[in-house]
Write an enzyme that holds these catalytic residues in place. Structure first.
Site, PDB file in Angstrom:
ATOM      1  N   CYS A  42       0.783  -1.092  -0.006  1.00 55.08           N
ATOM      2  CA  CYS A  42       0.053   0.189  -0.129  1.00 55.08           C
ATOM      3  C   CYS A  42       0.750   1.337  -0.086  1.00 55.08           C
ATOM      4  CB  CYS A  42      -1.139   0.127   1.281  1.00 55.08           C
ATOM      5  SG  CYS A  42      -2.488   1.129   0.972  1.00 55.08           S
ATOM      6  N   HIS A  74      -3.672  -5.634   0.947  1.00 48.18           N
ATOM      7  CA  HIS A  74      -3.177  -5.732   2.460  1.00 48.18           C
ATOM      8  C   HIS A  74      -3.104  -7.180   2.647  1.00 48.18           C
ATOM      9  CE1 HIS A  74      -2.430  -1.505   3.735  1.00 48.18           C
ATOM     10  NE2 HIS A  74      -3.569  -1.160   2.891  1.00 48.18           N
ATOM     11  N   GLU A 125      -1.246  -8.547   4.828  1.00 53.15           N
ATOM     12  CA  GLU A 125      -0.875  -8.780   6.358  1.00 53.15           C
ATOM     13  C   GLU A 125      -2.138  -8.557   7.240  1.00 53.15           C
ATOM     14  OE1 GLU A 125      -0.957  -4.205   5.652  1.00 53.15           O
ATOM     15  OE2 GLU A 125      -0.714  -6.133   4.440  1.00 53.15           O
TER      16      GLU A 125
END
Length: 1369
Positions: A1209, A1330, A1332
């Site tokens: 990002c 994303h 994570e």
């Protein structure tokens, strides 16, 4: 001597925003035919810039799309207000200094607008164009700037006035006279009006008396401080008042009745009423954070675990007045203030997830004004209306406030933008539109409700503030002071329209969430020290600014204080002492720090680049002194404040409310002759019922990685969830649930019932989450009313009594936190006609509870029939807590048919709610429930439709059992001799059954378990009010059956588009209309399979396990810059994959505390570095590229043979700008503004491409859902890179697995669906989504059921991180 220069920059408006502005300006002058906008950068340097330095500055300020050639026309240069330093400037200047440009004193940004008029025939012959006259220029200028923070000048050169230092304004005194009490009172009354203090007559008398005893005149600083500290907003005078109603003295105040709930049910509450937020008991959690003292060889802290008893914070605030005046900053700072409340609880805490709500008057959407949006008197019985009568037009509004539509276009963006940039997911909320003429009084929300709430976590050892020994340092942490929000607390306590326009506008604050993020990082570092936490006490700075926060800080410890006004951190010159001390600049906290702990605290602040200043110290004597260090010590101006604490915060006169109840006769809702086809669609189109998608996708719902249930449900991501749910940590499945309940229109008819129904709705909503018992529920109550309007005070009292003395005690639940806003009316003069809009008594309830297992949370998604043509294998059951009363007063049906009603839904028996909650929990625990949705606005009809929308299926509903005579209702769900039991008109009864908004829910159960479900319902006494009503169908139709006849049928697609209409229209007025049309048209795809994952690898396989087993744990730098907010979840994912994760701030690299050479790899994390100043990720990248030491260090890292790096990002945007120094990245694009021109928070699908990336090894060909949360994710090859040569790692695909550029399946419009790129050797990879945040299956808002059961519950994205560990060997 300063040297000034101006650097023109990029385009300031995209094409469609330029066109939208042009349309606005044409309404001022139709001859305006073009407008353009370009950024200008004003640079002040301490020395002339060399050619090299000027080139570096130009490169630094090159971002965005290049501006087009200059055009002729009238120029408007919009710049920050003279004397101020904008947040943009602070960040840009900091970037410049990190880029080896120490001579740069400041960089400011403005926008140059060029407005061009038509040539016209004669002017065309002469080559000239019309010039705007002064009046038109002024009108145009008003649309081009925010007059609170900006000014308009005519030339670029005038912009250099930005760097002038304005002389400070003087302290003022109010002369009360030497002996004439009346004259003194008159002087104070004049000051009260001039300064907008909102002091009552009793308070004026109190102050005159207090200053006579002190033997001196008050300063303007003291008066402003007193007014804010003792405003209704801060002191809740009405809630603490004595009451007489209809001549009868009441024995309890409003607040005493709320406290009664806690006194009767204190269990599970740790902190109530005494801090910035309430605290409820949580549980043992694995807290994950960088641990001080683990620096070792790296010089930076390592992430680690600490098992700790962790409690839950609860807070809900309103920001109604500022949102009415200026919606974006009003809602933005409302969200920011509530977040600060959470962080400033106890001795420091961590905000976690948010809620947001809006209530406004009629929207009057362009080209879609609805038939009910007018001022027809709803108190007139429908039968007496002449069908030929023309309804009176809308009531209008005062010029000084925003329209409801403007509020809903700008306000939600403001609130979402703050949450997004700060880094807190917003997981729930509500939106209501209500405005009706009731007997000549317009009821509605011209003064809107803007509500912001949320939860956080706090260590059990930090829940209570410590005492403050004399000499304790009193510190301001966070942003600078500016002349913003003057008098906000007092202004918000007044009816909108009773203040002057200038004072109203002055009272609105402006937000800087990236600054608040920095301050929160300092607070996080403090609480992470456990018993060594240096914070003794902390308060947020809100209403009244530091003039309220600092006295509160010391008063809570029974201390006084001495402050130096000139130590307050400011970024505006020319402020008066009152403006310095009382302004409501945001993102500030006041802290008490022991002198011995200050060096450590200072180091934390410097590492995070969080501004701080020691403003004063605590004193034994309870005297408040503020000295002006610039004034001579013997001058009267030396003490802007010098007063006893008990004068400021003691006991000013207690308010007494002497009010009466007002009865009103209203007609019942008449459904005779109403057309079901029309009403069904109108109800779905009403904004209160309709899709809230436009409010949801603008928000980040995944940051932090602890969310498990947001608003979006199922593989088609439909916004219908009943409850928001988070986990306590990244390991387990215990968590927290929160939701809201409100039924404010009912208060026009029966205010106490509206309060009971708000609580009932909160309970039926939160029942979707697995909660051990109803007694664990905690409520926040936000009370709004138009106090002073005849009858409204008594309605408020009766409602608080119904809730605090009756319903909550009967339920055994408490209200440990809340807020009030009691000036909910708008008054104005319209061409000599006095007008007003009065809000009903409005209780907004937020409910919070601990969750036993987040995986068991129910959703409204219907499970469709097994295949087309098969018999239904599931059953829908309605649990009707209204017991067949079907009351329509205040309903959406009443509103769309311009009626009000006289009988409203109510909670007849608290035991019903208790039994209902227990039954749902038991059924859920037994696995008998496939879907659940509470009944609320729009009644059973809206409930069932939303379930079908979420399930992408048709549904057939039979209302026979709901149209029986209540006296003969069966206690079982099957019809028995229903034909003999029917009474009344069938069509009317059908309408009442479908559209009554009684409490209850619809559940979907396996048909085979229907009897077992009814056995549980019977066990809880609910079988008599529970009825089988139908099942999903395979036809794609939503059908209603009665008496064996189909009385309504429409395609689900058609009804879902009607339900989505309002969201589409508002989004189209706000975002790129081509994108919003694309999303709206996707509803036409009847065969859309929804998100359809496909894995080419074994989800349960852990490819890193053999390497973890060796005991080796390579070091991974979790890299962040100021404003980054996704580092914690990234560190956990890397740790789980077998790395030792270290917290590396860019300030650590700049200061030489650590070097990249100490790490095997780094991950550049997501967020908003520098608040996206100079472009998303570009400021961060330029501090590396233009700083010799950092550029050399990063280049050396990239050129190592054994290094790896990942950019996610914001980290992706940053690394894309580092492409020139990354081997094999020459074809990478930049990542720029989304094609939608909007922040996009969504669950989308990507396909893993065959690429060299070591992160995607073995995943090729998989299609996997993943979250995106960005505003600038478009892979832009126009300025950098080569789309023909770039190595692509991920592409966005549609639900059929095809690479797509269709919005929103491709959320940013990237060409060829590009979501990730990598280098030729695959060691360095960047991606905009994303992984994570979804390394656990439970973190996704939807995933295939078998994922949660596979292995350790990891999602497919955990493979990425394990691949990285495998690469390390």
């Amino acid at each position: 001597m300063a040297h000034f220069s101006c650097f023109p920059g990029a385009l300031a408006l995209s094409a469609f925003r330029q066109q939208r502005l042009l349309s606005t300006l044409k309404r001022i002058d139709p001859e305006i035919d073009a407008v353009s906008a370009q950024y200008l950068h004003f640079v002040a340097a301490d020395a002339p810039l060399s050619a090299d330095d000027a080139a570096r500055v130009q490169a630094l300020l090159t971002y965005g799309s290049p501006a087009s050639a200059e055009t002729e026309g009238d120029r408007f240069v919009v710049i920050p207000r003279f004397g101020t330093i904008s947040p943009w400037a602070s960040k840009a200047t900091e970037i410049a200094r990190h880029c080896a440009l120490p001579q740069i004193h400041r960089i400011e940004r403005g926008v140059e607008f060029t407005v061009t008029c038509k040539k016209g025939l004669l002017r065309g012959l002469t080559g000239g164009r019309k010039q705007l006259d002064e009046a038109t220029r002024a009108a145009v200028a008003a649309h081009l700037h925010d007059r609170m923070t900006e000014i308009v000048v005519a030339t670029r050169e005038a912009g250099y006035g930005l760097f002038d230092v304005l002389p400070a304004k003087a302290l003022r005194f109010v002369d009360l006279g030497s002996g004439d009490a009346a004259a003194g009172r008159g002087a104070l009354e004049a000051a009260n009006t001039e300064m907008g203090l909102a002091l009552s007559d009793d308070e004026i008398d109190y102050l005159v008396d207090a200053y006579r005893k002190l033997g001196r005149n008050p300063t303007d600083v003291e008066l402003m401080m007193f007014a804010q500290a003792n405003s209704e907003h801060c002191r809740h005078k009405i809630f603490n008042a004595d009451w007489t109603i209809d001549g009868e003295t009441q024995d309890k105040s409003l607040f005493a009745m709320i406290r009664n709930t806690h006194q009767l049910a204190p269990q599970g509450t740790v902190v109530a009423y005494s801090d910035n937020a309430a605290v409820m008991e949580g549980g043992m959690a694995e807290r994950w954070f960088p641990h001080a003292g683990t620096d070792g060889e790296t010089g930076v802290p390592q992430y680690g675990r600490r098992e700790a008893l962790t409690h839950t914070l609860m807070k809900v605030e309103t920001h109604n007045h500022p949102t009415a005046i200026s919606p974006f900053p009003g809602a933005s700072t409302g969200a920011g203030g509530e977040i600060r409340d959470e962080g400033a609880t106890g001795r420091g805490a961590k905000p976690k997830a948010g809620l947001t709500g809006f209530t406004v008057s009629n929207l009057l959407l362009p080209e879609a004004v609805q038939s009910w949006e007018n001022a027809r008197d709803t108190a007139q019985p429908a039968a007496q209306r002449n069908p030929g009568d023309t309804a009176p037009g809308p009531v209008g509004k005062p010029d000084r406030i925003a329209s409801p539509l403007q509020i809903m276009i700008e306000g939600p963006i403001g609130g979402a933008a703050f949450n997004n940039e700060f880094g807190r997911p917003n997981l729930g909320g509500y939106f209501r539109v209500y405005e009706q003429n009731v007997g000549g009084t317009v009821r509605g929300y011209h003064k809107p409700i803007m509500i912001a709430g949320g939860i956080g976590n706090i260590d059990a050892g930090h829940t209570h503030k410590h005492g403050l020994p004399a000499g304790t340092l009193l510190v301001q942490l966070g942003g600078p002071g500016m002349r913003i929000g003057m008098g906000g607390g007092a202004a918000s306590s007044m009816a909108t329209g009773t203040n002057t326009a200038d004072l109203d506008f002055d009272s609105v604050q402006r937000g800087n969430p990236e600054m608040q993020r920095r301050a929160q990082e300092v607070i996080n570092a403090c609480w992470a020290l456990g018993e060594d936490n240096p914070i003794l006490s902390i308060h947020d700075v809100g209403a009244g600014g530091i003039s309220n926060a600092f006295p509160e800080l010391v008063d809570g410890a029974d201390r006084g204080a001495r402050f130096d006004l000139r130590q307050v951190h400011l970024e505006e010159s020319g402020l008066s002492p009152a403006e310095i001390w009382c302004n409501e600049s945001q993102e500030r906290y006041t802290l008490a720090i022991a002198p011995g702990d200050f060096p450590r605290f200072q180091a934390m602040c410097e590492r995070e680049r969080a501004p701080f200043s020691v403003v004063g110290f605590a004193t034994e004597e309870q005297q408040l002194q503020v000295v002006d260090g610039d004034a001579p010590a013997d001058a009267v101006e030396h003490f802007p404040v010098n007063m006893p604490m008990d004068v400021l915060l003691g006991k000013p006169p207690r308010m007494h409310r002497d009010v009466r109840r007002v009865a009103q006769a209203l007609p019942e809702v008449d459904v005779t002759g109403l057309d079901l086809e029309t009403v069904a669609r109108d109800v779905l189109r009403h904004p209160t019922v309709a899709s809230k998608s436009f409010l949801i996708t603008i928000g980040d719902r995944t940051v932090g990685g602890l969310n498990t249930r947001d608003q979006m449900v199922g593989p088609w991501q439909v916004p219908v969830a009943d409850v928001a749910v988070t986990t306590l940590d990244y390991k387990g499945y215990a968590g927290e649930a929160m939701t809201m309940g409100e039924r404010t229109p009912l208060a026009v008819i029966d205010a106490p019932a509206s309060g009971r129904m708000a609580i009932g709705e909160a309970i039926t909503n939160i029942a979707a989450a697995p909660i051990a018992s109803l007694a664990q529920l905690k409520l926040s109550a936000n009370w709004m009313a138009a106090c002073g309007v005849d009858g409204e005070d008594a309605r408020l009292y009766d409602t608080v009594k119904a809730v605090g003395m009756e319903l909550c005690p009967a339920l055994g639940i408490s209200i440990p936190v809340g807020k009030d806003s009691l000036s909910m009316r708008t008054k104005w003069d319209d061409a000599g006609e006095a007008k007003e809009v009065v809000a009903p008594v409005s209780l907004i309830v937020s409910a919070f509870a601990p969750v036993t297992d987040v995986r068991k949370t129910l959703t409204p998604q219907l499970k469709p029939v097994a295949s087309a043509g098969e018999a239904a294998d599931t059953t829908l059951i309605v649990i009707d807590l209204g017991h067949g009363k079907h009351r329509l007063g205040g309903s959406i049906l009443a509103q769309v048919t311009q009626q009000i009603g006289n009988s409203v839904p109510d909670v007849g028996d608290a035991e019903d709610l208790k039994r209902f909650f227990a039954a749902i929990q038991q059924l859920n625990a037994a696995g008998m429930l496939l879907a659940y949705h509470d009944r609320s606005d729009g009644g059973l009809w809206a409930t069932v439709c939303e379930m079908a929308f979420a399930g992408h299926c048709g549904v057939s509903i039979n209302v026979d059992m709901l149209t029986l005579d209540g006296a003969h209702a069966s206690d079982y769900g099957d019809a028995k001799n229903w034909a003999q039991q029917v009474s009344g008109r069938r069509a009317d009864m059908t309408l009442r059954a479908l559209f009554a908004e009684e409490l209850g829910a619809v559940i979907q159960v396996p048909a085979a378990q229907r009897d077992a479900v009814f056995a549980v319902l019977r066990e809880h006494g609910l079988a008599a009010c529970s009825h089988v009503i139908g099942a999903p169908n395979a036809s794609g139709q939503i059908e209603i059956w009665r008496d064996a006849k189909k009385v309504f049928s429409a395609p689900r697609i058609e009804l879902q588009r009607a339900w989505t209409d309002v969201s589409w229209r508002i989004a189209s007025l706000r975002d790129n209309p081509e994108c919003t049309q694309s999303e709206y048209d996707r509803l036409l795809d009847a065969e859309d399979p929804g998100i359809s994952p496909n894995l080419t690898f074994d989800l349960a396989e852990d490819v890193a396990a053999p390497f973890i087993a060796t005991g080796a744990r390579p070091r991974m730098a979790i890299l962040r810059e100021q404003g980054v907010n996704s580092q914690v979840e990234m560190a956990y994912a890397m740790d789980k994959a077998g790395f030792d994760a270290y917290d590396v701030h860019m300030s650590d690299l700049l200061a030489g505390r650590t070097r990249l050479a100490d790490f095997k790899g780094f991950v550049a994390c997501g967020g908003f570095s520098y608040g996206d100043v100079l472009g998303a990720g570009e400021g961060w990248a330029k501090t590396i590229l233009f700083n010799g030491m950092l550029a050399e260090q990063f280049a050396a890292f990239f050129n190592r043979a054994d290094s790896i790096a990942l950019g996610v990002c914001n980290g992706c945007q940053m690394m894309a700008n580092l492409a020139p120094i990354i081997p094999g990245a020459g074809a990478w694009p930049k990542f720029t503004r989304n094609q939608s021109e909007q922040y996009e928070g969504r669950l989308v699908t990507v396909q893993v491409e065959a690429s060299p990336s070591i992160f995607y090894a073995g995943m090729e060909g998989s299609r996997i859902p993943i979250v995106v949360a960005h505003g600038e994710g478009y892979a832009d090859f126009s300025q950098q890179g080569d789309i023909g040569k770039v190595a692509v790692g991920l592409r966005y695909v549609d639900n059929r697995g095809e690479v797509t550029q269709t919005y929103p399946l491709n959320p940013n419009g990237s060409p060829q669906g590009i979501a990730s790129v990598t280098t030729h050797d695959g060691r360095f990879t960047v991606l905009m989504p994303h992984p994570e945040r979804v390394f656990r299956a439970v973190q996704m808002s939807w995933h295939p059921k078998d994922w949660a059961a596979a292995g350790d519950g990891s999602s497919p994205w955990m493979r990425m991180f394990r691949n990285a560990r495998k690469q390390m060997g």
